[in-house]
Structure formats: structure tokens, C-alpha cells
Design an enzyme around this catalytic site. Structure first.
Site, PDB file in Angstrom:
ATOM      1  N   ASP A  34     -93.338   8.673  15.109  1.00 38.79           N
ATOM      2  CA  ASP A  34     -92.868   8.537  16.481  1.00 38.79           C
ATOM      3  C   ASP A  34     -91.444   7.990  16.531  1.00 38.79           C
ATOM      4  O   ASP A  34     -91.222   6.777  16.432  1.00 38.79           O
ATOM      5  CB  ASP A  34     -93.836   7.577  17.206  1.00 38.79           C
ATOM      6  CG  ASP A  34     -93.413   7.298  18.628  1.00 38.79           C
ATOM      7  OD1 ASP A  34     -94.004   6.389  19.251  1.00 38.79           O
ATOM      8  OD2 ASP A  34     -92.500   7.980  19.120  1.00 38.79           O
ATOM      9  N   SER A 198     -76.842  16.052  25.711  1.00 34.45           N
ATOM     10  CA  SER A 198     -76.681  17.510  25.669  1.00 34.45           C
ATOM     11  C   SER A 198     -75.698  17.899  26.776  1.00 34.45           C
ATOM     12  O   SER A 198     -75.751  17.348  27.871  1.00 34.45           O
ATOM     13  CB  SER A 198     -78.033  18.194  25.915  1.00 34.45           C
ATOM     14  OG  SER A 198     -77.836  19.581  26.253  1.00 34.45           O
TER      15      SER A 198
HETATM   16  O1  LIG Z   1     -92.955   5.715  23.970  1.00 35.04           O
HETATM   17  C1  LIG Z   1     -92.384   6.661  23.529  1.00 35.04           C
HETATM   18  C2  LIG Z   1     -92.787   7.263  22.221  1.00 35.04           C
HETATM   19  N1  LIG Z   1     -94.061   6.750  21.813  1.00 35.04           N
HETATM   20  C3  LIG Z   1     -95.217   7.295  22.547  1.00 35.04           C
HETATM   21  C4  LIG Z   1     -96.487   6.791  21.894  1.00 35.04           C
HETATM   22  C5  LIG Z   1     -97.659   7.181  22.730  1.00 35.04           C
HETATM   23  C6  LIG Z   1     -97.978   6.664  23.947  1.00 35.04           C
HETATM   24  N2  LIG Z   1     -99.137   7.221  24.380  1.00 35.04           N
HETATM   25  C7  LIG Z   1     -99.552   8.129  23.463  1.00 35.04           C
HETATM   26  C8  LIG Z   1    -100.663   8.968  23.462  1.00 35.04           C
HETATM   27  C9  LIG Z   1    -100.831   9.819  22.385  1.00 35.04           C
HETATM   28  C10 LIG Z   1     -99.931   9.820  21.328  1.00 35.04           C
HETATM   29  C11 LIG Z   1     -98.817   8.970  21.334  1.00 35.04           C
HETATM   30  C12 LIG Z   1     -98.647   8.131  22.407  1.00 35.04           C
HETATM   31  N3  LIG Z   1     -91.377   7.309  24.144  1.00 35.04           N
HETATM   32  C13 LIG Z   1     -90.930   6.919  25.379  1.00 35.04           C
HETATM   33  S1  LIG Z   1     -89.328   6.431  25.632  1.00 35.04           S
HETATM   34  C14 LIG Z   1     -89.542   6.194  27.321  1.00 35.04           C
HETATM   35  C15 LIG Z   1     -90.838   6.458  27.671  1.00 35.04           C
HETATM   36  C16 LIG Z   1     -91.288   6.372  29.030  1.00 35.04           C
HETATM   37  C17 LIG Z   1     -90.937   5.257  29.789  1.00 35.04           C
HETATM   38  C18 LIG Z   1     -91.359   5.185  31.109  1.00 35.04           C
HETATM   39  C19 LIG Z   1     -92.127   6.222  31.690  1.00 35.04           C
HETATM   40  C20 LIG Z   1     -92.472   7.333  30.907  1.00 35.04           C
HETATM   41  C21 LIG Z   1     -92.072   7.399  29.571  1.00 35.04           C
HETATM   42  C22 LIG Z   1     -91.635   6.858  26.554  1.00 35.04           C
HETATM   43  C23 LIG Z   1     -93.062   7.191  26.622  1.00 35.04           C
HETATM   44  O2  LIG Z   1     -93.835   6.446  27.176  1.00 35.04           O
HETATM   45  N4  LIG Z   1     -93.444   8.346  26.030  1.00 35.04           N
HETATM   46  C24 LIG Z   1     -94.844   8.705  25.979  1.00 35.04           C
HETATM   47  C25 LIG Z   1     -95.258   9.474  27.198  1.00 35.04           C
HETATM   48  C26 LIG Z   1     -94.324   9.939  28.111  1.00 35.04           C
HETATM   49  C27 LIG Z   1     -94.739  10.626  29.251  1.00 35.04           C
HETATM   50  C28 LIG Z   1     -96.093  10.853  29.467  1.00 35.04           C
HETATM   51  C29 LIG Z   1     -97.027  10.392  28.534  1.00 35.04           C
HETATM   52  C30 LIG Z   1     -96.615   9.699  27.397  1.00 35.04           C
END
Ligand SMILES: O=C(CNCCc1c[nH]c2ccccc12)Nc1scc(-c2ccccc2)c1C(=O)NCc1ccccc1
Length: 334
Positions: A34, A198
Site C-alpha cells: 500500500d 498530472s
Molecule cells: O489510505 C490510503 C491507502 N490505504 C488504504 C488501506 C485500506 C483502507 N481500507 C481498505 C480496505 C481494503 C483494502 C485496503 C484498505 N489511501 C488514502 S490517501 C487519502 C485517503 C482518503 C482520505 C479521506 C477520504 C477518502 C480517502 C485514502 C484512503 O482512505 N484510501 C482508501 C479508500 C478510499 C476511498 C474509498 C475506500 C477506501
């Protein structure tokens, strides 16, 4: 040193799972690499038993090389509301033939329902920057940060594929894995992410539209989350597509024709940027719950996030170089 590990997609390419070994003798777990976070955490012998449903757990008491990091704890929550937390051990971690002798392995005491329900993932390996590692009182380094000095090149690459196994390589760029040139752009790691901009996008065979997209390259997020004006522009070209609040985004008929979506990389002086093209069929993410005729789009709005997220949907259309040595990211078609 260099290494290579196969990564396998879950249903609908929701996530990609890679086997790592922890401890002595090695305990093999299937984890989600990740780049959007910076904690290596795993289901463990300490995880509340009602929150473990089918996952393989790491048991430090069975490892002769495990040592508890005294007084260290961690707690993490993600944008989708999921969370986990626990304590920390140092132990050997091997991935793709590479080993870190004393990697901080964050052992879960508790995990939220999303992780309990995902029986195929035994944890996450964050490959973002250590500045957002959640261990207290002292932040810990990621697996890549611990490896970096010993790698032939201070890089790792992601070659994710649609519905097929792909590869994560460490320490080298496999020139047989992509076509054309790799276009590199600087990254901004201030927030701990692989942040980049981008220069714009194109829908289908339409003209390139100059609109800077500030985002992160995030293997841990499934979809491609972009500014709502770009998302609306895309779905205007999809017959019958509409935004349904109760589905949380744009949906369309599962058999509708979907235009390609291309995003720019780099800016040759006055010239046109390199383009990464996501085939339209990749944008059909999955049928929405309970329906077999209504499907959920893989491109959705970044409304509540503040930046765009180039998640798996974007990454699987490219060969991506995460270059920690030169603080840049490279994109190539394949
Ligand atoms: O956290 C990560 C990467 N690890 C995910 C691990 C994980 C978290 N549930 C999981 C469930 C399954 C597998 C991995 C993961 N990326 C980032 S940066 C900013 C945001 C964010 C901040 C605020 C609001 C939204 C996103 C996220 C985020 O929440 N992405 C997941 C997501 C994004 C959108 C919808 C759903 C999940």
C-alpha cells in the site's frame, strides 16, 4: 541487491495480495502492498479472536528472531473509516527474495469490520514515507526505507494487471515490462505520500484538456478518484450513467460502452505530455450490491479527500517506478 514478487488481484481487482515471510522459522502472510500508507501491520496472535475470520496470523512467540519494541503502540485509520491498532515487534521480514533483519512489524490487537470481512488479506505493507508511520513514541521505517541503501537502485516498481497476477520489483527497473519510454516527474512527499501532478486528461478520442490534477499514486486504493468536474465530463459520454447518492457515486448499465480515459504525465517543453490510457472496460468496476444490471464506476469523485488518488484502476494501466533515490515517479505504458 534486487528482488521481485508476484502480486495477485482479489475479486474485481479490489486489491492486490503479495506473500511476505515474517520471523524464524518463516511465517507466510498474504499482505496488501500500500503506497498510500506507511505502516506494516498484520493480523496476529494478539488480535481479538472475534475480529479474526479466516486470516493467517503472525505469532511472534513462535519466532526466535522476534523482539517486542518496548512501549511502542500504533493506531491507524483510513479514509473509508476502517482502522486497526496494537503493539510492535521487530523481526525478519522477507519479500521477493529480499530480507530486512529488524523490520517493525505492527501486530494488531484490534481491527475494524472491513478488515475482518476481508478474509484474503492478512495485513498491509505501507510503502509510503515514514513521516506518516503511526507508531508511537518513535515512528518506524517502512520495508523499502530499510532496504533502500542496499538496493542496486533505490527504486521499487508496480506492474499491476487487470484480472491477472502482476509484479512488484525492488532495486531495478525491468525494461521488458513496459513499452516506449518511462516519463518521470518529481514527487512531493511532504504529506508522506507519493504525490505528483498530472497536467490533464482526455476522454475517449477527445482532445486533451489542460487541467492540473494534484494527486497521489496509491496501490492501496482500488479506484481512480478525481475532481468532480473531470468525473462528470467522463460520465457525460456514458449512455445512461448517473450519479446515485445512495450508491455513493456514478453507476451505469453493466453492458454499456465505456470510453477510454487517459491522463497526462510530464510536460515536454511546449510539447504534448505522455499519456497513460485506461481502457474503457477497466472502468466497469463491479455490479452494485444486489443488482446484476447496474454497475459501479471505477472513476469517482475525490470530493471529500482534498487531492486525487491514482489508485489501482490507474496503476494497472501502467508500469510505475517509485524512485525514492531521486524523489520522482515514472510512468510508462505497457
Ligand atoms: O489510505 C490510503 C491507502 N490505504 C488504504 C488501506 C485500506 C483502507 N481500507 C481498505 C480496505 C481494503 C483494502 C485496503 C484498505 N489511501 C488514502 S490517501 C487519502 C485517503 C482518503 C482520505 C479521506 C477520504 C477518502 C480517502 C485514502 C484512503 O482512505 N484510501 C482508501 C479508500 C478510499 C476511498 C474509498 C475506500 C477506501
Amino acid at each position: 541487491a534486487h528482488g521481485s514478487a508476484e502480486t495477485t488481484p482479489g475479486p474485481h481487482d479490489v486489491e492486490y495480495l503479495t506473500t511476505i515471510s515474517i520471523g524464524t522459522p518463516p511465517q507466510n502472510l498474504s499482505i496488501n502492498i500500500d503506497t498510500g500508507s506507511s505502516d506494516l501491520w498484520v493480523f496476529s496472535a494478539e488480535t481479538t479472536s472475534s475480529e479474526v475470520k479466516g486470516q493467517t496470523v503472525y505469532d511472534p512467540s513462535l519466532s526466535s528472531t522476534a523482539a517486542q519494541l518496548q512501549g511502542a503502540t500504533w493506531q491507524i485509520s483510513y479514509g473509508d473509516g476502517s482502522s486497526s491498532g496494537g503493539d510492535v515487534y521487530l523481526d525478519r521480514v522477507a519479500l521477493g527474495g529480499l530480507t530486512v533483519a529488524a523490520q517493525a512489524v505492527e501486530c494488531a490487537r484490534n481491527v475494524s469490520g472491513e478488515f475482518t470481512a476481508d478474509g484474503s488479506s492478512d495485513g498491509l505493507m505501507g510503502l509510503g514515507f515514514g513521516v506518516i508511520n503511526m507508531v508511537k513514541p518513535v515512528r518506524q521505517k517502512t520495508f523499502f526505507e530499510n532496504l533502500q541503501a542496499g538496493l542496486d537502485e533505490a527504486v521499487f516498481t508496480a506492474d499491476l494487471k487487470h484480472g491477472m497476477p502482476g509484479r512488484y520489483n525492488f532495486g531495478y527497473v525491468d525494461s521488458s515490462a513496459y513499452t516506449g519510454d518511462i516519463t518521470y516527474v518529481p514527487i512531493n512527499s511532504t504529506d508522506g505520500y507519493w504525490g505528483w501532478t498530472s497536467p490533464g486528461y482526455a476522454v475517449g478520442s477527445g482532445a486533451f484538456k489542460d487541467e492540473a490534477i494534484v494527486g497521489i499514486a496509491d496501490t492501496g486504493t482500488t479506484l481512480l478518484l478525481l475532481p468532480s468536474d473531470i468525473v462528470a465530463d467522463y460520465y457525460r459520454q456514458v449512455d445512461g450513467a448517473k450519479y446515485e447518492r445512495n450508491q455513493g457515486g456514478y453507476v451505469f448499465g453493466c453492458d454499456v460502452a465505456l470510453p477510454d480515459f487517459a491522463f497526462g504525465v510530464g510536460h515536454t517543453a511546449g510539447g504534448s505530455p505522455a499519456m497513460i490510457k485506461i481502457p474503457g472496460k477497466y472502468v466497469n468496476y463491479a455490479p452494485v450490491g444486489g443488482s446484476s444490471t447496474k454497475c459501479y464506476g471505477g472513476i469517482q469523485s475525490n470530493d471529500f479527500i482534498g487531492a486525487s488518488i491514482f489508485g489501482d484502476l490507474a496503476l494497472k494501466a501502467a508500469f510505475v517506478v517509485f524512485d525514492g533515490g531521486n524523489m520522482r515517479i515514472g510512468w510508462a505504458s505497457k
